[in-house]
Design a protein around this motif. Structure first.
Motif, PDB file in Angstrom:
ATOM      1  N   GLU A 250     -13.508  41.728  43.122  1.00  0.00           N
ATOM      2  CA  GLU A 250     -14.949  41.006  43.714  1.00  0.00           C
ATOM      3  C   GLU A 250     -14.700  39.459  43.122  1.00  0.00           C
ATOM      4  OE1 GLU A 250     -19.314  41.074  42.272  1.00  0.00           O
ATOM      5  OE2 GLU A 250     -18.953  42.827  43.623  1.00  0.00           O
ATOM      6  N   ALA A 251     -14.544  38.417  44.081  1.00  0.00           N
ATOM      7  CA  ALA A 251     -14.614  37.065  43.863  1.00  0.00           C
ATOM      8  C   ALA A 251     -15.911  36.788  43.022  1.00  0.00           C
ATOM      9  CB  ALA A 251     -14.688  36.248  44.989  1.00  0.00           C
ATOM     10  N   ASP A 252     -15.213  35.973  41.647  1.00  0.00           N
ATOM     11  CA  ASP A 252     -16.211  35.398  40.821  1.00  0.00           C
ATOM     12  C   ASP A 252     -15.841  33.801  40.809  1.00  0.00           C
ATOM     13  OD1 ASP A 252     -17.704  34.362  38.703  1.00  0.00           O
ATOM     14  OD2 ASP A 252     -17.304  36.160  37.333  1.00  0.00           O
ATOM     15  N   PRO A 253     -16.992  32.966  41.308  1.00  0.00           N
ATOM     16  CA  PRO A 253     -16.409  31.581  41.395  1.00  0.00           C
ATOM     17  C   PRO A 253     -16.340  31.060  39.859  1.00  0.00           C
ATOM     18  CG  PRO A 253     -18.413  31.977  42.638  1.00  0.00           C
ATOM     19  CD  PRO A 253     -18.092  33.285  41.756  1.00  0.00           C
ATOM     20  N   ALA A 254     -17.042  31.562  38.885  1.00  0.00           N
ATOM     21  CA  ALA A 254     -16.879  31.260  37.631  1.00  0.00           C
ATOM     22  C   ALA A 254     -15.371  31.243  37.018  1.00  0.00           C
ATOM     23  CB  ALA A 254     -17.633  32.071  36.596  1.00  0.00           C
ATOM     24  N   LEU A 255     -14.553  32.032  37.745  1.00  0.00           N
ATOM     25  CA  LEU A 255     -13.188  32.318  37.158  1.00  0.00           C
ATOM     26  C   LEU A 255     -12.263  31.201  37.990  1.00  0.00           C
ATOM     27  CD1 LEU A 255     -13.370  36.073  37.095  1.00  0.00           C
ATOM     28  CD2 LEU A 255     -13.334  34.589  35.083  1.00  0.00           C
ATOM     29  N   GLN A 256     -12.766  30.304  38.880  1.00  0.00           N
ATOM     30  CA  GLN A 256     -11.895  29.353  39.578  1.00  0.00           C
ATOM     31  C   GLN A 256     -11.449  28.305  38.631  1.00  0.00           C
ATOM     32  OE1 GLN A 256     -10.932  29.450  42.531  1.00  0.00           O
ATOM     33  NE2 GLN A 256     -11.953  31.357  43.321  1.00  0.00           N
ATOM     34  N   ARG A 257     -10.136  27.729  38.493  1.00  0.00           N
ATOM     35  CA  ARG A 257      -9.666  26.755  38.018  1.00  0.00           C
ATOM     36  C   ARG A 257      -9.906  25.541  38.626  1.00  0.00           C
ATOM     37  NH1 ARG A 257      -3.528  28.349  35.914  1.00  0.00           N
ATOM     38  NH2 ARG A 257      -4.287  29.622  34.127  1.00  0.00           N
ATOM     39  N   PRO A 258     -10.175  24.246  37.816  1.00  0.00           N
ATOM     40  CA  PRO A 258     -10.267  22.893  38.686  1.00  0.00           C
ATOM     41  C   PRO A 258      -8.988  22.714  39.624  1.00  0.00           C
ATOM     42  CG  PRO A 258     -10.570  22.618  36.271  1.00  0.00           C
ATOM     43  CD  PRO A 258     -10.084  24.097  36.503  1.00  0.00           C
ATOM     44  N   VAL A 259      -7.965  23.020  39.252  1.00  0.00           N
ATOM     45  CA  VAL A 259      -6.824  22.691  40.431  1.00  0.00           C
ATOM     46  C   VAL A 259      -5.966  23.969  40.116  1.00  0.00           C
ATOM     47  CG1 VAL A 259      -4.855  21.257  40.954  1.00  0.00           C
ATOM     48  CG2 VAL A 259      -6.985  20.294  40.112  1.00  0.00           C
ATOM     49  N   ASP A 260      -5.385  24.727  41.133  1.00  0.00           N
ATOM     50  CA  ASP A 260      -4.527  25.699  41.019  1.00  0.00           C
ATOM     51  C   ASP A 260      -3.277  25.364  41.936  1.00  0.00           C
ATOM     52  OD1 ASP A 260      -4.380  28.147  39.799  1.00  0.00           O
ATOM     53  OD2 ASP A 260      -5.954  28.833  40.544  1.00  0.00           O
ATOM     54  N   ILE A 261      -2.139  25.482  41.429  1.00  0.00           N
ATOM     55  CA  ILE A 261      -1.076  25.107  42.196  1.00  0.00           C
ATOM     56  C   ILE A 261      -0.716  26.274  42.926  1.00  0.00           C
ATOM     57  CG2 ILE A 261       1.518  24.618  41.940  1.00  0.00           C
ATOM     58  CD1 ILE A 261       0.951  23.638  38.922  1.00  0.00           C
ATOM     59  N   PRO A 262      -0.522  26.072  44.270  1.00  0.00           N
ATOM     60  CA  PRO A 262      -0.371  27.178  45.219  1.00  0.00           C
ATOM     61  C   PRO A 262       0.674  27.998  44.792  1.00  0.00           C
ATOM     62  CG  PRO A 262      -0.754  25.211  46.516  1.00  0.00           C
ATOM     63  CD  PRO A 262      -0.566  24.835  44.902  1.00  0.00           C
ATOM     64  N   VAL A 263       1.932  27.670  45.017  1.00  0.00           N
ATOM     65  CA  VAL A 263       3.157  28.597  44.719  1.00  0.00           C
ATOM     66  C   VAL A 263       4.103  27.822  43.764  1.00  0.00           C
ATOM     67  CG1 VAL A 263       4.329  27.414  46.607  1.00  0.00           C
ATOM     68  CG2 VAL A 263       4.904  29.834  45.836  1.00  0.00           C
ATOM     69  N   LEU A 264       4.759  28.643  42.846  1.00  0.00           N
ATOM     70  CA  LEU A 264       5.764  28.334  42.272  1.00  0.00           C
ATOM     71  C   LEU A 264       6.856  29.452  42.126  1.00  0.00           C
ATOM     72  CD1 LEU A 264       4.186  26.727  38.796  1.00  0.00           C
ATOM     73  CD2 LEU A 264       5.606  25.577  40.611  1.00  0.00           C
ATOM     74  N   ARG A 265       8.208  29.047  42.320  1.00  0.00           N
ATOM     75  CA  ARG A 265       9.337  30.152  42.303  1.00  0.00           C
ATOM     76  C   ARG A 265      10.693  29.306  41.973  1.00  0.00           C
ATOM     77  NH1 ARG A 265       9.650  31.129  47.175  1.00  0.00           N
ATOM     78  NH2 ARG A 265      11.559  30.318  48.029  1.00  0.00           N
ATOM     79  N   GLY A 266      11.146  29.715  40.818  1.00  0.00           N
ATOM     80  CA  GLY A 266      12.366  29.205  40.353  1.00  0.00           C
ATOM     81  C   GLY A 266      13.617  29.688  40.734  1.00  0.00           C
ATOM     82  N   ASP A 267      14.610  28.720  40.556  1.00  0.00           N
ATOM     83  CA  ASP A 267      16.246  29.095  40.778  1.00  0.00           C
ATOM     84  C   ASP A 267      16.597  29.270  39.205  1.00  0.00           C
ATOM     85  OD1 ASP A 267      18.724  29.024  40.988  1.00  0.00           O
ATOM     86  OD2 ASP A 267      18.691  27.479  42.592  1.00  0.00           O
ATOM     87  N   ASN A 268      17.162  30.478  38.965  1.00  0.00           N
ATOM     88  CA  ASN A 268      17.772  30.689  37.667  1.00  0.00           C
ATOM     89  C   ASN A 268      19.365  30.568  37.619  1.00  0.00           C
ATOM     90  OD1 ASN A 268      18.507  33.157  38.745  1.00  0.00           O
ATOM     91  ND2 ASN A 268      16.804  34.189  37.916  1.00  0.00           N
ATOM     92  N   THR A 269      19.928  30.030  38.750  1.00  0.00           N
ATOM     93  CA  THR A 269      21.204  29.846  38.875  1.00  0.00           C
ATOM     94  C   THR A 269      21.772  29.497  37.549  1.00  0.00           C
ATOM     95  OG1 THR A 269      21.102  29.611  41.197  1.00  0.00           O
ATOM     96  CG2 THR A 269      23.237  29.287  40.142  1.00  0.00           C
ATOM     97  N   ARG A 270      21.243  28.292  37.226  1.00  0.00           N
ATOM     98  CA  ARG A 270      21.984  27.693  35.612  1.00  0.00           C
ATOM     99  C   ARG A 270      21.957  28.639  34.636  1.00  0.00           C
ATOM    100  NH1 ARG A 270      20.104  21.559  34.521  1.00  0.00           N
ATOM    101  NH2 ARG A 270      21.067  21.544  36.812  1.00  0.00           N
ATOM    102  N   LEU A 271      20.835  29.173  34.607  1.00  0.00           N
ATOM    103  CA  LEU A 271      20.858  30.231  33.334  1.00  0.00           C
ATOM    104  C   LEU A 271      21.924  31.447  33.572  1.00  0.00           C
ATOM    105  CD1 LEU A 271      19.400  31.642  31.056  1.00  0.00           C
ATOM    106  CD2 LEU A 271      17.669  32.331  32.531  1.00  0.00           C
ATOM    107  N   ARG A 272      21.831  31.820  34.667  1.00  0.00           N
ATOM    108  CA  ARG A 272      22.920  33.153  34.933  1.00  0.00           C
ATOM    109  C   ARG A 272      24.425  32.615  34.715  1.00  0.00           C
ATOM    110  NH1 ARG A 272      23.105  34.223  39.829  1.00  0.00           N
ATOM    111  NH2 ARG A 272      21.636  32.912  40.942  1.00  0.00           N
ATOM    112  N   THR A 273      24.447  31.520  35.276  1.00  0.00           N
ATOM    113  CA  THR A 273      26.097  31.009  35.127  1.00  0.00           C
ATOM    114  C   THR A 273      26.463  30.825  33.621  1.00  0.00           C
ATOM    115  OG1 THR A 273      25.615  30.053  37.189  1.00  0.00           O
ATOM    116  CG2 THR A 273      27.526  29.164  35.807  1.00  0.00           C
ATOM    117  N   ALA A 274      25.580  30.260  33.085  1.00  0.00           N
ATOM    118  CA  ALA A 274      25.961  30.002  31.800  1.00  0.00           C
ATOM    119  C   ALA A 274      25.596  31.094  30.682  1.00  0.00           C
ATOM    120  CB  ALA A 274      24.636  29.025  30.927  1.00  0.00           C
ATOM    121  N   THR A 275      24.969  32.257  30.940  1.00  0.00           N
ATOM    122  CA  THR A 275      24.812  33.170  29.874  1.00  0.00           C
ATOM    123  C   THR A 275      25.020  34.916  30.444  1.00  0.00           C
ATOM    124  OG1 THR A 275      22.402  33.587  30.633  1.00  0.00           O
ATOM    125  CG2 THR A 275      23.000  32.013  28.892  1.00  0.00           C
TER     126      THR A 275
END
Length: 306
Positions: A250-275
């Motif tokens: 159930e939605a609760d307006p009190a739990l909304q942040r002032p700003v929410d970034i819609p989406v974040l997804r990373g590329d871990n290629t550099r980490l995988r290549t190094a380790t």
């Protein structure tokens, strides 16, 4: 290897301590209750000089993104000035390796076309917390370029697991579900369910940290992420499905942040290549462990544990 962990008794610090010890490392853990305050520059010089670690994992700081809106100065000082103090002390005693942990929030608001985010993606901080982490990230780069410190920078995407404070979304949801199970409730209050985040189990995250200290390139920056984004709605739905009684969101307006970034997804290629690192623990297992933690944490005294 002798490792010093700042913020050792925090959520990630506890897991990192356990992992390093399981690998045979000697661990010196400090936090604000038993070590210097992050703003105590002289205290960090004394501590690092006494311990003489082979590696420092700098985890300490203010990690509450939502709370940073009401305490922007305190957040900036803890995360930026505090990081500077630790780095300066590390440089003074010539610590061979320093892992400075920043956040994927530094990437800020991005479009779908810009995903996945790699380490060369532009930094567009939205929250005061994110701005403080940009400063800390670049202070670590300056310590490498200007002081020759063997520092590696990490931009950690969302991580979660048992023991995480309920200031973070997955743990907050799990806490509400467990509370409903205990008290007979059937409503789980939720904020914005549409943001999508790249979640990794904290146990996989700390494995990546040690591998980077061993195999990463000083001066470099690495994303620590799964490479997949999941909607907060999916986390909430999975937790409700794991509940021992029927519940609804159930939605609760009190739990909304002032700003929410819609989406974040990373590329871990550099980490995988190094380790060679890859995440090993599936999200459903992480959520089940998180819910079991809250069941045990709020159980009445004398009740059998889950």
């Amino acid at each position: 290897m002798k490792a010093l962990i700042t913020g050792a008794h925090g959520f990630v610090g506890r897991y990192l301590t356990e992992h390093l010890q399981s690998e045979g490392d000697v661990v010196v853990g400090v936090d604000r209750h038993e070590g210097p305050d992050l703003l105590d520059a002289a205290g960090w010089h004394v501590l690092l000089g006494r311990v003489q670690p082979d590696a420092v994992y700098h985890l300490a700081g203010q990690a509450d993104v939502g709370g940073s809106w009401s305490a922007p100065v305190e957040t900036f000082r803890a995360n930026a000035e505090g990081t500077l103090n630790v780095l300066e002390a590390c440089a003074a005693v010539e610590v061979p390796r320093v892992l400075a942990v920043s956040s994927a929030d530094v990437y800020g608001r991005v479009t779908q076309a810009e995903l996945p985010l790699d380490e060369d993606s532009p930094l567009r901080p939205v929250s005061p917390y994110a701005a403080s982490k940009v400063a800390a990230d670049f202070l670590a780069l300056q310590a490498f370029l200007g002081r020759g410190l063997g520092v590696l920078r990490v931009r950690a995407f969302n991580h979660l697991g048992a023991g995480q404070t309920d200031r973070f979304v997955a743990s907050a949801l799990a806490h509400r579900v467990a509370r409903n199970e205990l008290e007979g409730g059937d409503v789980v209050p939720v904020g914005n369910l549409s943001p999508r985040r790249d979640f990794t189990d904290v146990r996989d995250v700390v494995r990546a940290y040690r591998l980077l200290v061993e195999h990463g390139a000083p001066g470099e920056v690495y994303n620590v992420c799964s490479g997949h984004d999941v909607a907060v709605a999916e986390l909430a739905e999975q937790l409700v499905q794991l509940a021992e009684r029927p519940m609804r969101l159930e939605a609760d307006p009190a739990l909304q942040r002032p700003v929410d970034i819609p989406v974040l997804r990373g590329d871990n290629t550099r980490l995988r290549t190094a380790t060679g690192w890859t995440p090993e623990i599936p999200l459903h297992q992480t959520l089940a462990d998180l819910l079991d933690h809250w069941r045990s944490a709020i159980a009445p005294a004398g009740a059998p544990s889950a």
